[in-house]
Write a protein that holds these residues in place. Structure first.
Motif, mmCIF file in Angstrom:
data_model
loop_
_atom_site.group_PDB
_atom_site.id
_atom_site.type_symbol
_atom_site.label_atom_id
_atom_site.label_comp_id
_atom_site.label_asym_id
_atom_site.label_seq_id
_atom_site.Cartn_x
_atom_site.Cartn_y
_atom_site.Cartn_z
ATOM 1 N N TYR A 36 -30.956 6.472 -45.334
ATOM 2 C CA TYR A 36 -30.916 5.034 -45.549
ATOM 3 C C TYR A 36 -31.744 4.369 -44.468
ATOM 4 O O TYR A 36 -31.822 4.835 -43.331
ATOM 5 C CB TYR A 36 -29.476 4.503 -45.481
ATOM 6 C CG TYR A 36 -28.674 4.715 -46.738
ATOM 7 C CD1 TYR A 36 -28.031 5.921 -46.983
ATOM 8 C CD2 TYR A 36 -28.549 3.703 -47.674
ATOM 9 C CE1 TYR A 36 -27.293 6.114 -48.141
ATOM 10 C CE2 TYR A 36 -27.805 3.885 -48.834
ATOM 11 C CZ TYR A 36 -27.187 5.091 -49.056
ATOM 12 O OH TYR A 36 -26.456 5.272 -50.203
ATOM 13 N N LYS A 38 -32.465 0.606 -42.503
ATOM 14 C CA LYS A 38 -31.778 -0.664 -42.251
ATOM 15 C C LYS A 38 -32.637 -1.584 -41.392
ATOM 16 O O LYS A 38 -33.054 -1.212 -40.286
ATOM 17 C CB LYS A 38 -30.432 -0.418 -41.560
ATOM 18 C CG LYS A 38 -29.619 -1.682 -41.377
ATOM 19 C CD LYS A 38 -28.319 -1.408 -40.677
ATOM 20 C CE LYS A 38 -27.473 -2.669 -40.540
ATOM 21 N NZ LYS A 38 -28.171 -3.786 -39.934
ATOM 22 N N ALA A 41 -29.860 -7.500 -39.560
ATOM 23 C CA ALA A 41 -29.110 -8.495 -40.330
ATOM 24 C C ALA A 41 -29.086 -8.196 -41.832
ATOM 25 O O ALA A 41 -28.763 -9.086 -42.638
ATOM 26 C CB ALA A 41 -29.641 -9.909 -40.092
ATOM 27 N N GLU A 42 -29.441 -6.992 -42.203
ATOM 28 C CA GLU A 42 -29.344 -6.585 -43.609
ATOM 29 C C GLU A 42 -28.491 -5.325 -43.701
ATOM 30 O O GLU A 42 -28.308 -4.603 -42.722
ATOM 31 C CB GLU A 42 -30.725 -6.310 -44.204
ATOM 32 C CG GLU A 42 -31.619 -7.526 -44.286
ATOM 33 C CD GLU A 42 -32.950 -7.197 -44.951
ATOM 34 O OE1 GLU A 42 -33.851 -8.046 -44.876
ATOM 35 O OE2 GLU A 42 -33.078 -6.096 -45.541
ATOM 36 N N GLY A 43 -28.000 -5.056 -44.918
ATOM 37 C CA GLY A 43 -27.292 -3.797 -45.118
ATOM 38 C C GLY A 43 -28.271 -2.653 -45.277
ATOM 39 O O GLY A 43 -29.450 -2.861 -45.551
ATOM 40 N N PRO A 44 -27.792 -1.416 -45.105
ATOM 41 C CA PRO A 44 -28.665 -0.254 -45.316
ATOM 42 C C PRO A 44 -29.156 -0.193 -46.764
ATOM 43 O O PRO A 44 -28.429 -0.584 -47.691
ATOM 44 C CB PRO A 44 -27.752 0.936 -45.011
ATOM 45 C CG PRO A 44 -26.642 0.382 -44.177
ATOM 46 C CD PRO A 44 -26.444 -1.020 -44.658
ATOM 47 N N PHE A 46 -30.943 2.491 -49.630
ATOM 48 C CA PHE A 46 -31.194 3.896 -49.932
ATOM 49 C C PHE A 46 -32.695 4.177 -49.930
ATOM 50 O O PHE A 46 -33.492 3.396 -50.457
ATOM 51 C CB PHE A 46 -30.588 4.248 -51.288
ATOM 52 C CG PHE A 46 -30.972 5.606 -51.781
ATOM 53 C CD1 PHE A 46 -31.920 5.758 -52.784
ATOM 54 C CD2 PHE A 46 -30.390 6.736 -51.239
ATOM 55 C CE1 PHE A 46 -32.286 7.005 -53.235
ATOM 56 C CE2 PHE A 46 -30.750 7.997 -51.686
ATOM 57 C CZ PHE A 46 -31.694 8.136 -52.688
ATOM 58 N N PHE A 89 -30.775 5.930 -41.031
ATOM 59 C CA PHE A 89 -29.510 6.664 -40.966
ATOM 60 C C PHE A 89 -29.581 7.878 -41.890
ATOM 61 O O PHE A 89 -29.968 7.767 -43.054
ATOM 62 C CB PHE A 89 -28.335 5.792 -41.414
ATOM 63 C CG PHE A 89 -28.009 4.685 -40.471
ATOM 64 C CD1 PHE A 89 -28.451 3.396 -40.707
ATOM 65 C CD2 PHE A 89 -27.245 4.934 -39.329
ATOM 66 C CE1 PHE A 89 -28.146 2.361 -39.834
ATOM 67 C CE2 PHE A 89 -26.943 3.906 -38.446
ATOM 68 C CZ PHE A 89 -27.395 2.621 -38.698
ATOM 69 N N PHE A 100 -22.051 9.375 -41.894
ATOM 70 C CA PHE A 100 -23.343 8.879 -41.443
ATOM 71 C C PHE A 100 -23.583 9.272 -39.994
ATOM 72 O O PHE A 100 -22.657 9.323 -39.188
ATOM 73 C CB PHE A 100 -23.394 7.348 -41.543
ATOM 74 C CG PHE A 100 -23.566 6.816 -42.937
ATOM 75 C CD1 PHE A 100 -22.489 6.772 -43.811
ATOM 76 C CD2 PHE A 100 -24.799 6.357 -43.382
ATOM 77 C CE1 PHE A 100 -22.635 6.281 -45.103
ATOM 78 C CE2 PHE A 100 -24.949 5.863 -44.668
ATOM 79 C CZ PHE A 100 -23.870 5.828 -45.526
ATOM 80 N N GLY A 101 -24.865 9.497 -39.668
ATOM 81 C CA GLY A 101 -25.251 9.655 -38.277
ATOM 82 C C GLY A 101 -25.341 8.298 -37.593
ATOM 83 O O GLY A 101 -25.158 7.251 -38.224
ATOM 84 N N LYS A 102 -25.656 8.323 -36.284
ATOM 85 C CA LYS A 102 -25.716 7.093 -35.513
ATOM 86 C C LYS A 102 -27.000 6.320 -35.737
ATOM 87 O O LYS A 102 -27.099 5.161 -35.335
ATOM 88 C CB LYS A 102 -25.579 7.405 -34.024
ATOM 89 C CG LYS A 102 -24.209 7.897 -33.603
ATOM 90 C CD LYS A 102 -24.145 8.071 -32.097
ATOM 91 C CE LYS A 102 -22.754 8.480 -31.657
ATOM 92 N NZ LYS A 102 -22.649 8.596 -30.193
#
Lengths: 110, 115
Positions: A36, A38, A41-44, A46, A89, A100-102
């Motif tokens: 993903y 990102k 200020a937005e969502g992840p 795909f 991510f 999820f990873g960091k």
């Protein structure tokens, strides 16, 4: 206990060159892997995925490689573009979980 | 096509106060997810709904967190009372199918600050 590890917090790559983002996992029960992207200020969103029955999946400039024996996957972006600057991510999923990873922050330099 | 809608986008509260987050998934998506993302971490799944049924809430701290998805569409996540450690971004996502192999579409998140 981190089951999905992205060991590089950040990465800087020259525009036009290849970006390689890495991800390691520990649980051999994971059978599906996703990347993903990102923006702030937005969502992840795909990007690309791969099933454990494959070792490579390609979509335009993005290719994901899976090495099951090493429990390692990587995302290749070629050529890198300014709009690729974002946090990436890696995620691993099984039948009953997704981890999820960091994340790795990618900077594309002009 | 409208994406996943979340509100509010930002919320600042005092500790011990209650707070609620709202999510409207993409039309036709049967599966809804709530995630918490702490600073410098990846999203962590809190609860997953298939239609109106919570099929996985094993990571939801049930002493203070609750969620509902009435009529299998909109969903609300509540924290009561909030603690300092609850400061995070709360993400909602939806997918058409039920498997984790189905693409999840994320909303922009609600950034919660607990003072």
């Amino acid at each position: 206990d981190q089951q999905v590890k992205q060991n590089s917090p950040s990465l800087s790559v020259q525009e036009g060159r290849i970006s390689i983002l890495n991800c390691d996992y520990t649980n051999s029960m994971f059978d599906y892997f996703l990347w993903y992207k990102k923006y702030p200020a937005e969502g992840p969103t795909f990007l690309i995925s791969i099933s454990s029955i494959k070792d490579k999946n390609e979509d335009g400039r993005f290719t994901v490689f899976l090495n099951k024996s090493a429990k390692h996957l990587s995302l290749h972006i070629v050529p890198s573009q300014p709009g690729d600057s974002a946090v990436y991510f890696c995620a691993a999923s099984g039948s009953d979980k997704i981890i999820f990873g960091k994340g790795t922050r990618l900077h594309i330099l002009p | 096509e409208a994406g996943v809608v979340q509100s509010p986008r930002y919320k600042i509260i005092e500790k011990k106060q209650p707070v609620a987050f709202w999510c409207n998934p993409i039309s036709g998506h049967n599966t809804l997810y709530w995630y918490r993302q702490n600073l410098g971490q990846g999203p962590e799944l809190l609860i997953r709904y298939e239609n109106e049924e919570a099929v996985d809430d094993s990571q939801l701290p049930k002493d203070r967190f609750s969620a509902e998805r009435l009529k299998g569409v909109d969903s609300t996540l509540k924290i009561q009372p909030a603690e300092l450690g609850d400061s995070a971004v709360y993400l909602c996502a939806s997918s058409y199918g039920q498997a984790f192999t189905d693409t999840q579409y994320f909303g922009p998140g609600t950034r919660l600050t607990v003072l």
